[in-house]
Design a protein around this motif. Structure first.
Motif, PDB file in Angstrom:
ATOM      1  N   ASP A   1      -1.141   5.594   5.857  1.00  0.00           N
ATOM      2  CA  ASP A   1      -1.917   5.270   4.665  1.00  0.00           C
ATOM      3  C   ASP A   1      -3.354   5.767   4.768  1.00  0.00           C
ATOM      4  O   ASP A   1      -4.262   5.179   4.194  1.00  0.00           O
ATOM      5  CB  ASP A   1      -1.886   3.772   4.389  1.00  0.00           C
TER       6      ASP A   1
ATOM      7  N   PRO B   1      -5.535   8.879   3.746  1.00  0.00           N
ATOM      8  CA  PRO B   1      -5.431  10.075   2.906  1.00  0.00           C
ATOM      9  C   PRO B   1      -5.702  11.382   3.644  1.00  0.00           C
ATOM     10  O   PRO B   1      -5.089  12.416   3.336  1.00  0.00           O
ATOM     11  CB  PRO B   1      -6.475   9.812   1.812  1.00  0.00           C
TER      12      PRO B   1
ATOM     13  N   GLU C   1       0.389   6.738  -6.466  1.00  0.00           N
ATOM     14  CA  GLU C   1       0.691   8.162  -6.520  1.00  0.00           C
ATOM     15  C   GLU C   1       2.006   8.383  -7.255  1.00  0.00           C
ATOM     16  O   GLU C   1       2.899   7.527  -7.246  1.00  0.00           O
ATOM     17  CB  GLU C   1       0.770   8.747  -5.113  1.00  0.00           C
TER      18      GLU C   1
ATOM     19  N   VAL D   1       4.271  12.116  -0.210  1.00  0.00           N
ATOM     20  CA  VAL D   1       3.607  13.164   0.551  1.00  0.00           C
ATOM     21  C   VAL D   1       4.123  13.114   1.990  1.00  0.00           C
ATOM     22  O   VAL D   1       4.686  12.114   2.433  1.00  0.00           O
ATOM     23  CB  VAL D   1       2.072  13.004   0.548  1.00  0.00           C
TER      24      VAL D   1
ATOM     25  N   VAL E   1       3.299  13.185   6.020  1.00  0.00           N
ATOM     26  CA  VAL E   1       2.259  12.874   7.005  1.00  0.00           C
ATOM     27  C   VAL E   1       2.829  13.183   8.386  1.00  0.00           C
ATOM     28  O   VAL E   1       4.036  13.375   8.544  1.00  0.00           O
ATOM     29  CB  VAL E   1       1.796  11.407   6.907  1.00  0.00           C
TER      30      VAL E   1
ATOM     31  N   SER F   1       0.825  -1.212   0.000  1.00  0.00           N
ATOM     32  CA  SER F   1       0.000   0.000   0.000  1.00  0.00           C
ATOM     33  C   SER F   1       0.854   1.254   0.000  1.00  0.00           C
ATOM     34  O   SER F   1       0.434   2.308  -0.493  1.00  0.00           O
ATOM     35  CB  SER F   1      -0.946   0.001   1.205  1.00  0.00           C
TER      36      SER F   1
ATOM     37  N   SER G   1       3.019  17.994  -0.276  1.00  0.00           N
ATOM     38  CA  SER G   1       4.113  17.324  -0.973  1.00  0.00           C
ATOM     39  C   SER G   1       5.488  17.846  -0.577  1.00  0.00           C
ATOM     40  O   SER G   1       6.498  17.434  -1.143  1.00  0.00           O
ATOM     41  CB  SER G   1       3.938  17.478  -2.490  1.00  0.00           C
TER      42      SER G   1
ATOM     43  N   PRO H   1       2.124   6.671  -1.238  1.00  0.00           N
ATOM     44  CA  PRO H   1       1.015   5.732  -1.404  1.00  0.00           C
ATOM     45  C   PRO H   1       1.044   5.092  -2.789  1.00  0.00           C
ATOM     46  O   PRO H   1       1.407   5.734  -3.791  1.00  0.00           O
ATOM     47  CB  PRO H   1      -0.224   6.621  -1.234  1.00  0.00           C
TER      48      PRO H   1
ATOM     49  N   ALA I   1      -2.637  13.343   4.941  1.00  0.00           N
ATOM     50  CA  ALA I   1      -1.618  13.882   4.048  1.00  0.00           C
ATOM     51  C   ALA I   1      -1.536  15.390   4.227  1.00  0.00           C
ATOM     52  O   ALA I   1      -2.541  16.093   4.170  1.00  0.00           O
ATOM     53  CB  ALA I   1      -1.942  13.534   2.597  1.00  0.00           C
TER      54      ALA I   1
END
Length: 333
Positions: free
Chosen positions: A279, A281, A266, A270, A272, A61, A287, A263, A284
Motif C-alpha cells: 500500500d 504508492p 483505484e 497494479v 508491486v 486500504s 498495471s 488500492p 507501484a
C-alpha cells in the motif's frame, strides 16, 4: 552485520539509490517470475498484533480484487509466456473475498498450482466455501494447497498474536482440511526466543497428535517467518552485503515473484514487487507484468527492485523469509 557498508544511521532507507552512509543500495533484478500473488484485499476477520500489512476487520486500504481483474493477469501470463507456475492468494483473509472460489478455479484450470494463505477460521469454514473447496480438490487434487497461519504450536502464544480463542478455531479448520485430504502447510513465527529445532519439534508433536499430513522438518510444509517489529533497528542492504551474508540476489523473494493489489479508490489493480510492499504508492510498478518488467526510476531500475524499505532487509534478506512455496526461494528450501 557489522561491515561499514551496512552501518546504522537515523536516516536509513530515505534514498532509493544510496544508504545513509553513502553506499550504493542493493538491487534485486527479476530473475524468473515463478509466483504471481493476488492480494484479495486487506479486510480480515481478525486483527493480529503484528500483522505484516495491518489487515483487520476495518482496514480496506486494499479493495477486493474481482475475478475478471485477476483473469486479466492470467491471460497475460499465457499470452506472453511468462514462466509462472504458481498463483498465490493472500490478504487480509482470502476467504472473505466473494470471488475467491472462482479465482482459484480459474488459476487451476489454466494449469497453475494455487496456494492460499489463510487463518482457516470462520470465513473458510462457511458451508458455501467448504463445498467449493471440496469441489476444487476433487478435480485438481494437490495442485490446490493451503498454508494456514498457526503462529505457535501452543494456545498461549498463538492467541497472544491473534486473540483469545483463535487457536482453537484455527485447529478446527486445519482438522477439517486434513480430514478431507487437502494439501496443507503451516506458517509460524519466530518471536518467542526458542530455537528453530525446538519450534519444529513442537509443531511436529502437534501434527502427530492431530493426524495432520505435515512434515514439520520440511521448510516447505512448515514455514517459520521472522517477526516484523518495525520499532527495532535494522541494517540497510548494499551490494557488499551479498558477499558478507553469502547469499545471492536471485534467492530473494522479489527475484521470482510479483504481487497484484487494488488500492482503495483505484479503478484497476497494479503490480508491486512483493507481498509486503502493498500500500505504498511509490512501489507501484505498473498495471501489467510487462510494465512492471520495465519499471524505472524511483524505487526501480529497469524492473530491478531497489531494497529501500526496512521490510526488504528485515524479512527477506536478513530474515530469510519468503511467502512462496517455491523451493528455489530462500527461506523455503
Amino acid at each position: 552485520m557489522t561491515d561499514a557498508a551496512c552501518a546504522n544511521s537515523t536516516e536509513k532507507f530515505a534514498d532509493p539509490d544510496w544508504t545513509a552512509d553513502g553506499t550504493r543500495r542493493a538491487r534485486v533484478p527479476l530473475d524468473r517470475l515463478r509466483t504471481l500473488w493476488i492480494n484479495t484485499g486487506t479486510l480480515c476477520n481478525i486483527a493480529c498484533r503484528n500483522c505484516y500489512i495491518e489487515s483487520s476487520p476495518t482496514n480496506d486500504s486494499l479493495a477486493y480484487i474481482r475475478r475478471a481483474e485477476a483473469a486479466r493477469f492470467l491471460d497475460e501470463i499465457r499470452r506472453d509466456a511468462w514462466p509462472v507456475t504458481e498463483i498465490g492468494f493472500t490478504g487480509g483473509e482470502p476467504f472473505l473475498n466473494p470471488d475467491i472460489l472462482p479465482m482459484l478455479a480459474d488459476a487451476l484450470e489454466c494449469g497453475f498450482s494455487a496456494l492460499v494463505l489463510t487463518n482457516a477460521m470462520q470465513p473458510m469454514m462457511r458451508q458455501r466455501v467448504q463445498e467449493g473447496l471440496l469441489a476444487l480438490r476433487k478435480v485438481h487434487g494437490g495442485k490446490l494447497r493451503l498454508r494456514i497461519s498457526l503462529d505457535h504450536y501452543s494456545t498461549t502464544f498463538h492467541d497472544e498474536e491473534r486473540g483469545t480463542g483463535s487457536f482453537d478455531r484455527t485447529i478446527e479448520g486445519i482438522d477439517w482440511l486434513a480430514a478431507h485430504g487437502f494439501a496443507i502447510a503451516l506458517a509460524g513465527r519466530t518471536c518467542w526466543g526458542e530455537s528453530e529445532a525446538d519450534a519444529r519439534a513442537g509443531y511436529a508433536a502437534l501434527a502427530r497428535a492431530r493426524g495432520w499430513p505435515v512434515d514439520a522438518a520440511s521448510r516447505e510444509q512448515l514455514v517459520l517467518f521472522p517477526e516484523m517489529d518495525g520499532r527495532t533497528d535494522i541494517s540497510e542492504i548494499t551490494d557488499a552485503c551479498w558477499d558478507i551474508l553469502k547469499i545471492s540476489p536471485d534467492s530473494v523473494m522479489c527475484a521470482s515473484s510479483r504481487m497484484v493489489v487494488k488500492p482503495r479508490g483505484e479503478t484497476a489493480p497494479v503490480v508491486v514487487p512483493c507481498t509486503l510492499l502493498t500500500d505504498i504508492p511509490a512501489f507501484a510498478m505498473g498495471s501489467s507484468l510487462a510494465e512492471a518488467e520495465k519499471a524505472h526510476g524511483g524505487m526501480f531500475d529497469h524492473g530491478a527492485v531497489k531494497l529501500c524499505h526496512p521490510h526488504c532487509a528485515r524479512f527477506c534478506v536478513l530474515g530469510g523469509g519468503s511467502c512462496s512455496s517455491s523451493p528455489a526461494e530462500r527461506g523455503c528450501p
